[in-house]
Design a protein around this motif. Structure first.
Motif, PDB file in Angstrom:
ATOM      1  N   LYS A 157       0.877  -1.166   0.000  1.00  0.00           N
ATOM      2  CA  LYS A 157       0.000   0.000   0.000  1.00  0.00           C
ATOM      3  C   LYS A 157       0.919   1.221   0.000  1.00  0.00           C
ATOM      4  O   LYS A 157       1.724   1.377   0.914  1.00  0.00           O
ATOM      5  N   ASP A 158       0.803   2.041  -1.025  1.00  0.00           N
ATOM      6  CA  ASP A 158       1.695   3.191  -1.186  1.00  0.00           C
ATOM      7  C   ASP A 158       3.153   2.762  -1.183  1.00  0.00           C
ATOM      8  O   ASP A 158       4.018   3.451  -0.631  1.00  0.00           O
ATOM      9  N   GLY A 159       3.441   1.595  -1.772  1.00  0.00           N
ATOM     10  CA  GLY A 159       4.801   1.092  -1.878  1.00  0.00           C
ATOM     11  C   GLY A 159       5.360   0.460  -0.621  1.00  0.00           C
ATOM     12  O   GLY A 159       6.512   0.047  -0.595  1.00  0.00           O
ATOM     13  N   LYS A 160       4.559   0.389   0.440  1.00  0.00           N
ATOM     14  CA  LYS A 160       5.015  -0.190   1.706  1.00  0.00           C
ATOM     15  C   LYS A 160       4.204  -1.436   2.012  1.00  0.00           C
ATOM     16  O   LYS A 160       3.038  -1.531   1.634  1.00  0.00           O
ATOM     17  N   PRO A 161       4.816  -2.405   2.711  1.00  0.00           N
ATOM     18  CA  PRO A 161       4.073  -3.630   3.008  1.00  0.00           C
ATOM     19  C   PRO A 161       2.884  -3.374   3.919  1.00  0.00           C
ATOM     20  O   PRO A 161       2.979  -2.597   4.872  1.00  0.00           O
ATOM     21  N   GLU A 162       1.770  -4.015   3.590  1.00  0.00           N
ATOM     22  CA  GLU A 162       0.603  -3.981   4.482  1.00  0.00           C
ATOM     23  C   GLU A 162       0.855  -5.030   5.551  1.00  0.00           C
ATOM     24  O   GLU A 162       0.373  -6.160   5.474  1.00  0.00           O
ATOM     25  N   ALA A 163       1.650  -4.642   6.504  1.00  0.00           N
ATOM     26  CA  ALA A 163       2.085  -5.540   7.569  1.00  0.00           C
ATOM     27  C   ALA A 163       2.438  -4.694   8.775  1.00  0.00           C
ATOM     28  O   ALA A 163       2.633  -3.478   8.673  1.00  0.00           O
ATOM     29  N   SER A 164       2.514  -5.340   9.930  1.00  0.00           N
ATOM     30  CA  SER A 164       2.936  -4.661  11.148  1.00  0.00           C
ATOM     31  C   SER A 164       3.570  -5.679  12.085  1.00  0.00           C
ATOM     32  O   SER A 164       3.394  -6.891  11.934  1.00  0.00           O
ATOM     33  N   VAL A 165       4.320  -5.167  13.030  1.00  0.00           N
ATOM     34  CA  VAL A 165       4.945  -6.038  14.047  1.00  0.00           C
ATOM     35  C   VAL A 165       4.481  -5.564  15.420  1.00  0.00           C
ATOM     36  O   VAL A 165       4.424  -4.365  15.698  1.00  0.00           O
ATOM     37  N   SER A 166       4.095  -6.530  16.256  1.00  0.00           N
ATOM     38  CA  SER A 166       3.615  -6.216  17.602  1.00  0.00           C
ATOM     39  C   SER A 166       4.789  -5.962  18.532  1.00  0.00           C
ATOM     40  O   SER A 166       5.948  -6.222  18.193  1.00  0.00           O
ATOM     41  N   GLY A 167       4.464  -5.494  19.725  1.00  0.00           N
ATOM     42  CA  GLY A 167       5.463  -5.415  20.777  1.00  0.00           C
ATOM     43  C   GLY A 167       5.677  -6.798  21.372  1.00  0.00           C
ATOM     44  O   GLY A 167       5.017  -7.773  20.989  1.00  0.00           O
TER      45      GLY A 167
END
Length: 172
Positions: A157-167
């Motif tokens: 999305k907008d050239g960035k991965p649609e992903a995230s990392v938790s704490g």
């Protein structure tokens, strides 16, 4: 005669100053490490287990990849968030922290476990990243650990991965 008196006086003064104590077992000067302070956790000192994952079965679906760390040495400290980068042929993309992730400082006891989760949206074709490996680092560490990414393409999305990392989440 006088040449030997000055070095002896300086030596006596140095010995006197180094024998001073502030009464708490310290050296009387300089910074002290606070009681109970532990070193930062290092990748070489933890066991790493990836999965089992909750794969995203189709484009647009969300998947989760847990990474569990087990401390194999003395107590250590995690102060911040893990950093994750997805590697594809000729490119890499940093995975941002989840909006709710906090980088609270925590101590990981010997034999203790913590985990973090990489959440991603499955992609397909153009507009996705064909990740081959994921690489992560612990807070404040220069070394990284990588593992094969076998969970499908990651949507962009907008050239960035649609992903995230938790704490980090404390284990049992």
């Amino acid at each position: 005669m006088r040449a030997t008196a000055v070095p002896l006086a300086a030596l006596a003064l140095a010995l006197l100053l180094t024998s001073c104590s502030d009464g708490d077992g310290g050296d009387g000067g300089g910074e002290k490490q606070s009681e109970g302070a532990t070193a930062a956790c290092a990748i070489g000192d933890v066991g790493v287990e990836v999965g089992p994952a909750n794969n995203a079965p189709a484009p647009g679906d969300t998947g989760n990849v847990p990474v569990t760390l087990t401390n194999n040495t003395a107590d250590c400290t995690l102060d911040g968030l893990p950093s994750v980068t997805l590697q594809a042929e000729g490119t890499s993309a940093e995975v941002p922290p989840d909006a709710a992730a906090t980088g609270e400082k925590r101590t990981l006891a010997e034999g203790g476990t913590v985990s973090f989760t990489i959440t991603y949206v499955r992609g397909e074709g153009e507009g996705s990243l064909t990740a081959q490996t994921a690489e992560f680092a612990l807070p404040g560490a220069d070394t990284t650990e990588s593992f094969p990414w076998s969970y499908g393409d990651v949507a962009l999305k907008d050239g960035k991965p649609e992903a995230s990392v938790s704490g980090f989440q404390q284990g049992d």
